[in-house]
Design a protein around this motif. Sequence first.
Motif: not given
Lengths: 429, 420
Positions: B267-272
Amino acid sequence: MSKSPNIFLPALGVTGVVLGLAYGLNTRTYRAAEADLALKQAAAAEAMVAEKAAASEALQAQIEELEARPMTVAVKSDPVPERDGTFGLGREAHAEEIAAWDVDVLPDGRGLPVGSGNAFDGEEVFAEQCASCHGDFAEGVDNWPVLAGGFDTLADEDPVKTVGSYWPHLSTAYDYIYRSMPFGAAGTLTPDETYAIVAYILYSNDLIDDDFELSNENLGDFEMHNKDGFVIDDRPELEYAEWRAEPCMSNCKEEVEISMRSVFLVETPPEGGSESVMNHATLEGLPSFTAAGASHINEALAATPVAATQPAATAEPAAEDDGAALIKAGGKVFKKCQSCHAIGAGAKNKSGPQLNAVFGRTIGGVEGFKYSNVFKEAASEGRVWDAESMAAFLAKPKDYMKGTKMSFSGLKKAADVEALIAYLEAEGS
Amino acid sequence: MDENMKTSRRAFLRGSAAVAAGSVAGAASASGPDPLITELQDWASYTGAGVDETPYGMPIEFESHVVRRNVEWLTASPISSINFTPIHALDGTITPQGCAFERHHSGAIELRKEDYRLMINGLVDRPLVFTYEDLERFPRENHVYFCECAANTGMEWAGAQLNGAQFTHGMIHNMEYTGIPLRTLLQEAGADISSDKWVYVEGADASSNGRSIPMEKALDDCLVAFKANGEALRMEHGYPVRLVVPGWEGNMWVKWLRRIEIVDRAVESREETSKYTDVYEDGVARKWTWVMDAKSVITSPSPQMPIKHGKGPLVISGLAWSGHGQITRVDVSKDGGITWETARLGKQGDTKALTRFYLDMDWDGAPMLLQSRAMDDTGYVQPTKDQLREKRGENAVYHNNCIQTWYVNEQGIAENVEVS
């Protein structure tokens, strides 16, 4: 551990006997059926032997592998049993439930809801919803994240990692803001508001003009400044290959000197938390080290070993009565306020004013806090907070003080209002 | 076998020497009869607390200084912040939940078991919703694992910063988890478990803290856990259900786990992306740096644990761990890395769990530069700060597993230092 290749010998012995019998019967062409049976039994026995020999080899290999391992094999939990098919637990998720929770957005834009917004509209939403922490221009207030600028700083000593300078995908901004922002009121933004906020952040980074219409159609294709700035973890090649080696045990260095002392000393008071205090000690007089030990011993220090420190006694817990229960309940309600307001000893203004001694205080009267116009008016009229006005404000902030910057929508339950007021009174006095 | 015998023989010899030195020191300090022995004490005369006085017990008040502590100026708000386990004052390997470090992104939430729901959706045959009671009916396992924040020791990239093992290395805890293998739940939903798929997980709190886990790891050893150290998870550790991702950075151990989605890419979320990625000296960032490499620290003596007893027998004690597997060896240096000797492991290391080590010595009162160096079963040796900086520069925030140095002076006071 001793190897024991003999454990299958009895099986071999039985086969030998059966084979011998079969041979004898067969050569005499006598009672052929029985001979045939004996031969079949012999073949079966032979197959069993082959199987057991294979098992023996496998066991031997396992033993060897175990013996080759270092003596630190830990005992682990037995694995859960395998199961054909499912347990039939849980229930099918409804489409509405999936729609409510599955709102993540992938880098290619899949998952974006229909909607759009531009920086012009976004400026207003941002000012209301985001600026109290991130600043009017996305520059960040206090320690809160800076969202704009920092281009070409990533190789500097202190890289400024903003949405503009660092984030590789724009989807991340939508995904995060829509689901988890604003801080203290997550999940309350509409898709259009979110598109507008994202557009405003891009605009603050000089990445679009203020009339650029960001939407579910074009967000997934938007190319970020740092899109090529990431590589996948390469520690295996860069580091592991080099650092998996027998380490040095003696004479690994000629001499060792202390090159830096702790920047902060950290005090740990009995009530909890910590206080960082600058360490003013210098490197002067510290020993250096060789294989022979420390270069010198400071006899004055050696004569005064550190005294044992006594842990401080704990405070008596206060007795709890009805009033205390109400205050405690109010403390729970206050969790809704604490991301913006502080109360109690040493409380400072955060994105909302500090709330000490709020009752009897002029509305909009905390020095140094930037109030909205409606609060400034109240202050100039000399209006003062009391329980009644506070109750009205807490129930519907935006109705009671039209134009307030406070984004909180209000407490629905009268009991919560009562408890919170009790808490504010107790905690802030 | 031989190794063990050698170890116990060494321990025996060291033990004999220690007893001899100890009796000398003890005789010197006893100047007369001890009133604690010769006089009747209150506790030996009056009665003590009855059962049930504290239906759920807290540590005795004399231990009230052994608490997690935060460093306020590190973050903008305690609601999105971190505090530190008092590792300097603990021994053994298990971290009690009540003093295990906390990291929240939007505060710790109160979520009742009755209100708990776990959804599995995405690339599955059957999108499912589980209640807490449903989860209790799946076969479960017990495992001890460490959970380390990727930012543990992060401040120290820029040099010796905070004076205390609690503050330099306290973003770690080690608990025995009871939980369901994640793969069991994936099978239950008929998930597409092909190796190019990802498992996206998120929590029920306002931050949701979404992270993407590659399928191989999800099928390997991840647990959907609901007990820690035998009791329900504490609120701050994700009550009622959290994810356990052994050996990988703590941020992926999603608390208040509410949703598992099978997706065909990260997903490439904020946390990653914006967080939990590592910018190297050249400005290029590393992503998907999930594993916590082998690391160790001496917990005593350390700045919060000075040597108070003067010369003589001294127990040097510390912790070692590796996200790749078991700790096989820990070496200790007293001279800043010139000479090393192999420490004794408290017990054989569990995989991806804390291992306790000891070095029992007689202290002659001379200054020491104490260091420890962990090795794991892949043969990896914990690097020095210089080795790490040479590879990555000093701009990184996360994954600092460098060798730590404590300077112990003649008084027994220990300080966080850097050495040449």
